[in-house]
Design a protein around this motif. Structure first.
Motif, mmCIF file in Angstrom:
data_model
loop_
_atom_site.group_PDB
_atom_site.id
_atom_site.type_symbol
_atom_site.label_atom_id
_atom_site.label_comp_id
_atom_site.label_asym_id
_atom_site.label_seq_id
_atom_site.Cartn_x
_atom_site.Cartn_y
_atom_site.Cartn_z
ATOM 1 N N GLY A 96 33.009 59.593 -10.919
ATOM 2 C CA GLY A 96 33.910 58.826 -10.063
ATOM 3 C C GLY A 96 35.080 58.267 -10.837
ATOM 4 O O GLY A 96 35.161 58.373 -12.068
ATOM 5 N N LEU A 97 35.986 57.674 -10.115
ATOM 6 C CA LEU A 97 37.178 57.060 -10.699
ATOM 7 C C LEU A 97 37.300 55.625 -10.206
ATOM 8 O O LEU A 97 36.985 55.329 -9.057
ATOM 9 N N ILE A 98 37.775 54.758 -11.093
ATOM 10 C CA ILE A 98 38.021 53.370 -10.712
ATOM 11 C C ILE A 98 39.214 52.847 -11.512
ATOM 12 O O ILE A 98 39.454 53.297 -12.641
ATOM 13 N N VAL A 99 39.977 51.967 -10.918
ATOM 14 C CA VAL A 99 40.964 51.196 -11.679
ATOM 15 C C VAL A 99 40.236 49.933 -12.125
ATOM 16 O O VAL A 99 39.755 49.154 -11.291
ATOM 17 N N ALA A 100 40.110 49.757 -13.415
ATOM 18 C CA ALA A 100 39.274 48.675 -13.953
ATOM 19 C C ALA A 100 39.985 47.325 -13.849
ATOM 20 O O ALA A 100 40.348 46.702 -14.853
ATOM 21 N N ARG A 101 40.148 46.867 -12.631
ATOM 22 C CA ARG A 101 40.782 45.572 -12.413
ATOM 23 C C ARG A 101 39.786 44.456 -12.750
ATOM 24 O O ARG A 101 38.583 44.592 -12.499
ATOM 25 N N PRO A 102 40.258 43.334 -13.273
ATOM 26 C CA PRO A 102 39.352 42.221 -13.580
ATOM 27 C C PRO A 102 38.507 41.796 -12.387
ATOM 28 O O PRO A 102 37.353 41.408 -12.559
ATOM 29 N N ALA A 103 39.069 41.908 -11.183
ATOM 30 C CA ALA A 103 38.329 41.497 -9.985
ATOM 31 C C ALA A 103 37.138 42.396 -9.712
ATOM 32 O O ALA A 103 36.231 42.014 -8.959
ATOM 33 N N TYR A 104 37.107 43.600 -10.299
ATOM 34 C CA TYR A 104 36.006 44.538 -10.091
ATOM 35 C C TYR A 104 34.937 44.434 -11.183
ATOM 36 O O TYR A 104 33.943 45.161 -11.129
ATOM 37 N N LEU A 105 35.158 43.554 -12.151
ATOM 38 C CA LEU A 105 34.267 43.482 -13.313
ATOM 39 C C LEU A 105 33.492 42.168 -13.323
ATOM 40 O O LEU A 105 33.890 41.185 -12.697
ATOM 41 N N THR A 106 32.375 42.170 -14.024
ATOM 42 C CA THR A 106 31.569 40.953 -14.151
ATOM 43 C C THR A 106 32.301 39.940 -15.025
ATOM 44 O O THR A 106 33.158 40.293 -15.840
ATOM 45 N N HIS A 107 31.947 38.669 -14.865
ATOM 46 C CA HIS A 107 32.562 37.624 -15.690
ATOM 47 C C HIS A 107 31.984 37.638 -17.101
ATOM 48 O O HIS A 107 32.688 37.386 -18.075
ATOM 49 N N GLY A 108 30.687 37.941 -17.208
ATOM 50 C CA GLY A 108 30.061 37.985 -18.520
ATOM 51 C C GLY A 108 30.481 39.208 -19.299
ATOM 52 O O GLY A 108 30.898 40.224 -18.745
ATOM 53 N N GLN A 109 30.407 39.118 -20.621
ATOM 54 C CA GLN A 109 30.770 40.234 -21.478
ATOM 55 C C GLN A 109 29.822 40.303 -22.664
ATOM 56 O O GLN A 109 29.149 39.322 -22.985
ATOM 57 N N GLY B 284 32.604 45.575 -7.381
ATOM 58 C CA GLY B 284 33.416 46.622 -7.998
ATOM 59 C C GLY B 284 32.964 48.018 -7.641
ATOM 60 O O GLY B 284 33.783 48.949 -7.537
ATOM 61 N N PHE B 285 31.641 48.204 -7.437
ATOM 62 C CA PHE B 285 31.124 49.525 -7.083
ATOM 63 C C PHE B 285 31.731 50.045 -5.769
ATOM 64 O O PHE B 285 31.804 51.251 -5.555
ATOM 65 N N ARG B 286 32.178 49.120 -4.923
ATOM 66 C CA ARG B 286 32.760 49.538 -3.644
ATOM 67 C C ARG B 286 34.166 50.099 -3.829
ATOM 68 O O ARG B 286 34.733 50.675 -2.904
ATOM 69 N N HIS B 287 34.731 49.936 -5.025
ATOM 70 C CA HIS B 287 36.102 50.378 -5.292
ATOM 71 C C HIS B 287 36.138 51.612 -6.187
ATOM 72 O O HIS B 287 37.160 51.896 -6.818
ATOM 73 N N ILE B 288 35.021 52.348 -6.214
ATOM 74 C CA ILE B 288 34.950 53.618 -6.953
ATOM 75 C C ILE B 288 35.266 54.760 -5.990
ATOM 76 O O ILE B 288 34.729 54.816 -4.878
ATOM 77 N N LEU B 289 36.141 55.651 -6.414
ATOM 78 C CA LEU B 289 36.406 56.876 -5.653
ATOM 79 C C LEU B 289 35.492 57.961 -6.238
ATOM 80 O O LEU B 289 35.688 58.407 -7.374
#
Length: 300
Positions: free
Chosen positions: A138-151, A163-168
């Motif tokens: 799949g493809l995704i634009v790795a926008r901060p809003a699609y990622l977890t806060h923890g790292q 974020g999984f809902r924004h994967i093509l």
């Protein structure tokens, strides 16, 4: 990978659709079409994993037996293989597609770790589920809003549930070749590798695992010898074929015996695969003999 993935929101009108849709079309075109993509990527994944497990040299038979560094290297291999398959060049990130920098992320788990340099960039997501033998692309634009806060300690973040809902998805839950040993009976596997010689192990392989295609690399792993293909041939009554024939078992090659394999109602075999079966009636024994395979009949 998660058993149930949320429906994708990627459709016309989504803010990332204009970015990801052309990338998806370009990837599919470079692969030779959707069907070729769905065939070739799974095959490459299987090869990448098996090449690191290296069963013939190491005796290991599963991904779980790998060292941490080896598991990491599989991701590197997948990146290299995808670039080669799609004829892509290296970019500022892992590759460049239609003038865009694209990061290639691979996982054997349920999520991907996105590095800081890939934030707000397109990422090509690859996943392999060894337990279920399913894969994803799949493809995704790795926008901060699609990622977890923890790292993690490397400041990498994973894709959030939202974020999984924004994967093509180019494909998901796609079958890929299963690890042969994972699908074999464990008791049978132990019996196979208990043999002291290559011929003994090979004969046990085709006695205990019948009517199922056996890949060439499995033959190599069982033989544990440099000239492993010699073990598969007749050899003055001592070869694997000779031992099996005395037990009423036929050993066939996908390359040379395709017609007999079909006539015996066995599963199709690729050119580099082998399959065995017990001869159960005189008619099949005659067919085998006419094809140059002498096998004991009737069996006692």
């Amino acid at each position: 990978m998660k058993l149930k993935l949320p429906d994708s929101l990627l459709r016309p009108g989504h803010p990332d659709f204009g970015t990801l849709s052309p990338l998806a079309e370009e990837i599919t075109t470079r692969a030779g079409g959707a069907l070729a993509l769905e065939h070739d990527v799974p095959q490459r994944l299987r090869q990448c994993i098996d090449d690191v497990i290296m069963t013939p040299k190491t005796g290991r038979r599963a991904y779980e037996e790998l060292e941490k560094t080896e598991k990491t290297y599989i991701g590197t291999r997948v990146e290299i293989e995808l670039r080669a398959l799609l004829r892509l060049r290296k970019g500022r990130l892992d590759t460049e597609i239609l003038g865009q920098d694209v990061d290639i992320k691979h996982t054997m788990g349920g999520n991907w770790m996105i590095p800081t340099e890939a934030i707000d960039c397109a990422c090509l997501l690859v996943a392999a589920d060894e337990v279920r033998a399913r894969c994803y692309l799949g493809l995704i634009v790795a926008r901060p809003a699609y990622l977890t806060h923890g790292q993690n300690k490397d400041a990498k973040r994973s894709i959030s549930a939202e974020g999984f809902r924004h994967i093509l998805w180019l494909f998901k839950d796609q079958p890929y070749p299963a690890n042969f040993w994972r699908t074999a009976d464990e008791a049978a596997v132990q019996q196979i590798f208990a043999g002291d010689t290559g011929n003994e192990r090979m004969a046990q392989l085709f006695r205990l695992i019948q009517r199922r295609p056996v890949p060439r690399d499995v033959v190599e792993a069982v033989a544990q010898q440099k000239d492993f293909m010699r073990r598969i041939r007749s050899d003055k009554g001592r070869g694997t074929r000779d031992l099996l024939a005395r037990d009423g078992i036929l050993l066939l090659s996908g390359q040379y015996d395709s017609q007999l394999i079909k006539a015996l109602d066995l599963p199709p075999c690729a050119g580099g695969e082998f399959i065995s079966c017990r001869i159960e009636n005189e008619y099949h024994a005659r067919m085998a003999a006419q094809s140059g395979h002498a096998v004991k009949w009737p069996t006692s």
